[in-house]
Design an enzyme around this catalytic site. Structure first.
Site: not given
Length: 383
Positions: A47, A133, A177, A181, A206, A209, A236
């Protein structure tokens, strides 16, 4: 019966379902190539999307902070662990996120697992995207309030739940998110924000990523959006460790007083904050790296799709290759490994049953030749 019979039974069950996990030792950091079992392999699991984990500036800032402040913080931030290095980093982060304030947390899992319980009470309803997640799922469970799951990115379902429950709860949290992910797709943030505002709900997003990779100056999709609580990580694309929450000054003051993740955890050590400081200095100017990253991902995703591989709704640097069964996914992962490509099999419970996959993570350190090699390998498996 042995007192550890439940352990033996759990491991045996995982083994039978081909879901048993083992730790794999790697050498060479998180770069585009690593050594696994003494073999050099292309790394498509990392990541470290911008390749910052070994960047000289991050290493130098970490060393500078280490030399100046030592190896540990000494205590939680509410006792004597709130060292001088936290304030400037949080102020820089807030400016980049376009918020009044920001707080550094110790990890993304810790942030998600403790912020949600801090924001909820027994009269709260949490509306959570189905593909959130596990850290968000655990946080919702720890909140000990009612949780309703809405279909992934389904705004009609979310609107229906809001309409059905808005008068029955004192507080509603919508949790999602920005970049998912395991599927690598984006949430429809503007639509979710509009629904949250209309319902008077608190919107929690979130950005784990997305931070460093997408959005204004690469600082995520929530920048400039009507998002109440933006959570992200430095582990990440930022190439370091730790996490953050960004929002209003009042929110951050509240979390300092009411969030267990801040109150009861020893603060991050100085070297970690040094690396974060270095990453935040670099990321706004890395537009060329981001363009190249997304171009590489698009090439890989498009080529795999033309071969007949199902890459789901991915539109980012995360490309799932949906296989289905655990056994076939493991076999494909092992075959790729034998051909010098490190790409892990992702199986239940991380993903849903019959949706096991190879999760390819593209980074700015990969070359065009690396991408073509992966495309060729998947083509050979198909044939």
């Amino acid at each position: 019966m042995s007192k550890w019979a439940f352990v033996e039974a759990a491991l045996a069950a995982r083994r039978e379902r081909m879901q048993l996990r083992r730790l794999e030792t790697v050498e060479g950091g998180s770069g585009a190539a690593i050594e696994v079992g003494g073999r050099r392999m292309l790394n498509f699991c990392s990541n470290d999307y911008l390749g910052l984990a070994r960047h000289p500036l991050l290493q130098q800032r970490a060393a500078d902070y280490l030399a100046r402040y030592g190896t540990g913080s000494g205590s939680s931030r509410l006792i004597c662990g709130n060292h001088a290095y936290f304030g400037p980093v949080e102020e820089r982060l807030a400016r980049l996120k376009g918020t009044e304030a920001a707080l550094v947390f110790n990890s993304g899992f810790q942030a998600n697992a403790t912020i949600l319980p801090a924001l909820a009470d027994r009269q709260t309803l949490i509306l959570s995207d189905r593909l959130n997640h596990n850290s968000l799922i655990q946080g919702a469970r720890l909140a000990r309030c009612r949780v309703e799951v809405f279909a992934h990115n389904d705004m009609a379902h979310l609107a229906e739940l809001l309409e059905r429950h808005r008068r029955s709860f004192r507080r509603i949290l919508i949790v999602t998110e920005s970049v998912f992910s395991m599927d690598g797709d984006l949430c429809p943030l503007a639509e979710i924000a509009a629904l949250a505002q209309a319902a008077g709900a608190i919107l929690v997003v979130d950005e784990a990523h997305a931070t460093g990779v997408i959005g204004p100056q690469g600082m995520g999709l929530t920048c400039g959006q009507a998002v109440d609580v933006a959570i992200g990580t430095f582990s990440k694309a930022c190439g370091g460790f730790g996490a953050y929450v960004a929002g209003s000054r009042q929110l951050c003051d509240y979390l300092i007083n009411c969030c267990a993740g801040i109150i009861y955890s020893t603060a991050l050590p100085p070297a970690v904050l040094g690396a974060i400081d270095g990453a935040l200095a670099l990321i706004p100017g890395m537009q060329a790296e981001r363009r190249r990253l997304h171009a590489l991902a698009e090439r890989l995703r498009t080529a795999l799709g033309r071969m007949g591989w199902d890459c789901g709704p991915s539109s980012t640097q995360i490309i799932p290759v949906l296989v289905g069964s655990e056994g076939e996914t493991l076999a494909l992962s092992q075959w790729l490994g034998a051909h010098g490509i490190f790409a892990s099999a992702i199986r239940p419970p991380t993903v849903e049953k019959e949706k096991s996959r190879i999760r390819l993570a593209v980074t700015a350190l990969h070359t065009q030749e690396d991408i073509e090699r992966v495309i060729e390998a998947f083509g050979q498996w198909k044939n």
